[in-house]
Write an enzyme that holds these catalytic residues in place. Structure first.
Site, PDB file in Angstrom:
ATOM      1  N   GLU A  91       0.831  -1.208   0.000  1.00  0.00           N
ATOM      2  CA  GLU A  91       0.000   0.000   0.000  1.00  0.00           C
ATOM      3  C   GLU A  91       0.865   1.257   0.000  1.00  0.00           C
ATOM      4  O   GLU A  91       1.899   1.312   0.652  1.00  0.00           O
ATOM      5  CB  GLU A  91      -0.900   0.002   1.244  1.00  0.00           C
ATOM      6  CG  GLU A  91      -1.921  -1.128   1.209  1.00  0.00           C
ATOM      7  CD  GLU A  91      -2.867  -1.139   2.406  1.00  0.00           C
ATOM      8  OE1 GLU A  91      -4.006  -1.595   2.226  1.00  0.00           O
ATOM      9  OE2 GLU A  91      -2.485  -0.707   3.498  1.00  0.00           O
ATOM     10  N   CYS A 104       3.633   8.496   0.142  1.00  0.00           N
ATOM     11  CA  CYS A 104       4.091   7.700   1.286  1.00  0.00           C
ATOM     12  C   CYS A 104       4.206   6.252   0.818  1.00  0.00           C
ATOM     13  O   CYS A 104       3.214   5.657   0.406  1.00  0.00           O
ATOM     14  CB  CYS A 104       3.050   7.854   2.396  1.00  0.00           C
ATOM     15  SG  CYS A 104       3.352   6.814   3.809  1.00  0.00           S
ATOM     16  N   CYS A 111       5.558  -5.764   9.000  1.00  0.00           N
ATOM     17  CA  CYS A 111       6.707  -5.246   9.749  1.00  0.00           C
ATOM     18  C   CYS A 111       6.905  -6.139  10.965  1.00  0.00           C
ATOM     19  O   CYS A 111       5.943  -6.618  11.542  1.00  0.00           O
ATOM     20  CB  CYS A 111       6.421  -3.813  10.205  1.00  0.00           C
ATOM     21  SG  CYS A 111       7.771  -3.077  11.148  1.00  0.00           S
ATOM     22  N   CYS A 115       5.611  -2.659  17.247  1.00  0.00           N
ATOM     23  CA  CYS A 115       5.170  -1.534  18.079  1.00  0.00           C
ATOM     24  C   CYS A 115       3.706  -1.757  18.452  1.00  0.00           C
ATOM     25  O   CYS A 115       2.890  -2.120  17.598  1.00  0.00           O
ATOM     26  CB  CYS A 115       5.343  -0.210  17.340  1.00  0.00           C
ATOM     27  SG  CYS A 115       7.035   0.045  16.787  1.00  0.00           S
ATOM     28  N   CYS A 118       0.594  -0.043  16.554  1.00  0.00           N
ATOM     29  CA  CYS A 118       0.647   0.055  15.091  1.00  0.00           C
ATOM     30  C   CYS A 118      -0.006  -1.154  14.418  1.00  0.00           C
ATOM     31  O   CYS A 118       0.338  -2.298  14.708  1.00  0.00           O
ATOM     32  CB  CYS A 118       2.095   0.183  14.639  1.00  0.00           C
ATOM     33  SG  CYS A 118       2.303   0.192  12.856  1.00  0.00           S
ATOM     34  N   CYS A 333      -1.496   7.269   9.622  1.00  0.00           N
ATOM     35  CA  CYS A 333      -0.246   6.727  10.172  1.00  0.00           C
ATOM     36  C   CYS A 333      -0.491   5.450  10.951  1.00  0.00           C
ATOM     37  O   CYS A 333      -1.353   5.400  11.817  1.00  0.00           O
ATOM     38  CB  CYS A 333       0.382   7.722  11.141  1.00  0.00           C
ATOM     39  SG  CYS A 333       0.844   9.257  10.411  1.00  0.00           S
TER      40      CYS A 333
HETATM   41  N1  SAH Z   1       8.633   1.766  10.483  1.00  0.00           N
HETATM   42  C1  SAH Z   1       8.901   3.146  10.276  1.00  0.00           C
HETATM   43  C2  SAH Z   1       8.179   3.668   9.082  1.00  0.00           C
HETATM   44  C3  SAH Z   1       6.677   3.610   9.196  1.00  0.00           C
HETATM   45  S1  SAH Z   1       6.142   5.177   9.600  1.00  0.00           S
HETATM   46  C4  SAH Z   1       8.600   3.930  11.518  1.00  0.00           C
HETATM   47  O1  SAH Z   1       7.958   3.413  12.401  1.00  0.00           O
HETATM   48  O2  SAH Z   1       9.073   5.064  11.599  1.00  0.00           O
HETATM   49  C5  SAH Z   1       4.686   4.876  10.437  1.00  0.00           C
HETATM   50  C6  SAH Z   1       4.446   6.019  11.415  1.00  0.00           C
HETATM   51  O3  SAH Z   1       3.138   5.848  11.947  1.00  0.00           O
HETATM   52  C7  SAH Z   1       5.420   5.998  12.580  1.00  0.00           C
HETATM   53  O4  SAH Z   1       5.850   7.307  12.858  1.00  0.00           O
HETATM   54  C8  SAH Z   1       4.569   5.490  13.731  1.00  0.00           C
HETATM   55  O5  SAH Z   1       5.028   5.986  14.962  1.00  0.00           O
HETATM   56  C9  SAH Z   1       3.199   5.984  13.341  1.00  0.00           C
HETATM   57  N2  SAH Z   1       2.119   5.204  13.902  1.00  0.00           N
HETATM   58  C10 SAH Z   1       2.056   3.874  14.091  1.00  0.00           C
HETATM   59  N3  SAH Z   1       0.889   3.522  14.656  1.00  0.00           N
HETATM   60  C11 SAH Z   1       0.187   4.659  14.815  1.00  0.00           C
HETATM   61  C12 SAH Z   1      -1.098   4.955  15.341  1.00  0.00           C
HETATM   62  N4  SAH Z   1      -1.899   4.004  15.843  1.00  0.00           N
HETATM   63  N5  SAH Z   1      -1.502   6.228  15.331  1.00  0.00           N
HETATM   64  C13 SAH Z   1      -0.714   7.211  14.838  1.00  0.00           C
HETATM   65  N6  SAH Z   1       0.500   6.985  14.331  1.00  0.00           N
HETATM   66  C14 SAH Z   1       0.956   5.730  14.331  1.00  0.00           C
HETATM   67 FE1  SF4 Z   2       6.830  -1.225  12.146  1.00  0.00          FE
HETATM   68 FE2  SF4 Z   2       4.658   0.163  12.748  1.00  0.00          FE
HETATM   69 FE3  SF4 Z   2       6.691   0.106  14.453  1.00  0.00          FE
HETATM   70 FE4  SF4 Z   2       6.958   1.449  12.150  1.00  0.00          FE
HETATM   71  S1  SF4 Z   2       5.537   1.932  13.805  1.00  0.00           S
HETATM   72  S2  SF4 Z   2       8.408   0.024  13.060  1.00  0.00           S
HETATM   73  S3  SF4 Z   2       5.712   0.161  10.794  1.00  0.00           S
HETATM   74  S4  SF4 Z   2       5.451  -1.655  13.838  1.00  0.00           S
END
Ligand code: SAH
Ligand code: SF4
Length: 340
Positions: A91, A104, A111, A115, A118, A333
């Site tokens: 995506e 983006c 992944c 986290c 996420c 995000c």
């Molecule tokens: N893996 C990399 C690139 C993905 S960016 C990274 O984590 O930086 C994805 C972004 O979305 C990250 O900044 C993460 O902190 C944010 N994100 C993940 N889950 C989210 C959520 N539930 N609400 C808002 N932002 C979120």
């Molecule tokens: Fe992976 Fe989501 Fe953590 Fe970014 S924020 S490293 S996409 S699990």
């Protein structure tokens, strides 16, 4: 020969070793594809003049960025789902900005960083993308959907530094001045904070992308609860890597901070964050936490976000709030991958 994953020099090498041809053919082919997105490159004069070579090239050159499975629009934002050769779905999100469109893109399907907040993290890692599949997302939006891409951000699915080689090569292709020719500052790589990867990136020479780090917490205790990676690379190590990362003059590292009610949104958290960031040139992006299935996390109220922002401002930290966009189509995000 998967040309979408090639720099101009890669193509020059292939043209010489496979067909015994020089830079002239490579330059023409590369320009037609990366500057014009021309699938009929073989009808240009240079190629019409050498039919044998062209027949061979038409067979060999693979220009397929995948098949668009779905496009979902919310406001001015478009989420594009693309099916790859093996059926995996990747995506990307098109985000029109005041001056240029930002795309983006994803670096992995899923992944493995886990986290807690996420959605992509919940999928686990299905597989890495190749450089061609990463560049293919830009090619597809730019030339097939006809939406000129001005900025590329690695903020889609996946952790880019966990797929280091293909991501770095894709950045070389995207900045190649014979092709897309994107400037370094037009490419942002967002990382969860893989310290070894940041060092490797810094040492690998140009072109270095703009760096963004998903910090999301003011201290190790909170960060380790939210982001397992912090147990391997604590915040002090992360900060050292950021200090060592070569910045452009007046450049800064972007810090992403997802605000989660009751977890990392208190005034003392803002103070601790400001202290942590003090030695860095940093720009903070506050992101309201988007809903994530199976977790109680949610965003603080807008007034609470404003208070957090104001507290950082009084500590002389550069900070912006990121608008909420794309929640309905799961394009916001951290929400990519929910439906695949
Ligand atoms: N893996 C990399 C690139 C993905 S960016 C990274 O984590 O930086 C994805 C972004 O979305 C990250 O900044 C993460 O902190 C944010 N994100 C993940 N889950 C989210 C959520 N539930 N609400 C808002 N932002 C979120
Ligand atoms: Fe992976 Fe989501 Fe953590 Fe970014 S924020 S490293 S996409 S699990």
């Amino acid at each position: 020969m998967n040309i979408l994953g090639m720099t101009f020099d890669d193509l020059v090498g292939e043209m010489a070793s496979r067909y015994g041809k020089g830079r002239c053919h490579a330059a023409m082919l590369y320009r037609e594809i990366f500057r014009r997105g021309n699938p009929d490159w073989h009808r240009t004069d240079l190629f019409r003049a050498s039919p044998d070579l062209t027949r061979q090239l038409v067979q060999d050159v693979d220009l397929w960025p995948g098949r668009v499975q779905q496009q979902q629009t919310e406001g001015d934002l478009v989420k594009v789902a693309v099916v790859l050769r093996d059926g995996q779905v990747v995506e990307s999100v098109i985000i029109p900005m005041a001056e240029r469109t930002t795309l983006c893109i994803s670096s992995q399907v899923g992944c493995r960083m886990g986290c807690r907040f996420c959605e992509t993290g919940r999928m686990g890692l299905r597989r890495n993308l190749t450089a061609a599949e990463i560049v293919g997302q830009v090619y597809l939006v730019n030339f097939i959907l006809g939406c000129p891409v001005g900025n590329v951000v690695f903020m889609g699915m996946g952790e880019p530094l966990d797929n280091f080689g293909p991501v770095r090569h894709a950045i070389r292709v995207l900045t190649d001045d014979h092709g897309f020719n994107l400037a370094r500052r037009r490419i942002t790589l967002s990382t969860v904070g893989l310290v070894d990867g940041i060092h490797r990136l810094a040492q690998g020479g140009a072109p270095l992308p703009q760096l963004a780090v998903s910090l999301n917490a003011p201290d190790d205790r909170i960060r380790s609860r939210l982001m397992p990676v912090n147990q391997v690379y604590p915040m002090a190590d992360l900060r050292r890597a950021l200090l060592a990362y070569p910045q452009r003059p007046k450049g800064a590292v972007f810090i992403e901070y997802v605000l989660i009610e009751g977890i990392n949104d208190r005034p003392e958290h803002a103070d601790a964050l400001a202290d942590f960031l003090r030695p860095l040139r940093a720009k903070v992006n506050l992101i309201p936490c988007n809903p994530c299935s199976g977790r109680p996390f949610r965003s603080p109220a807008p007034e609470a976000m404003d208070r957090f922002r104001d507290r950082l401002l009084t500590r002389k930290i550069f900070v912006r709030k990121r608008a909420i966009k794309g929640q309905r189509v799961m394009a916001a995000c951290g929400q990519l991958g929910k439906n695949i």
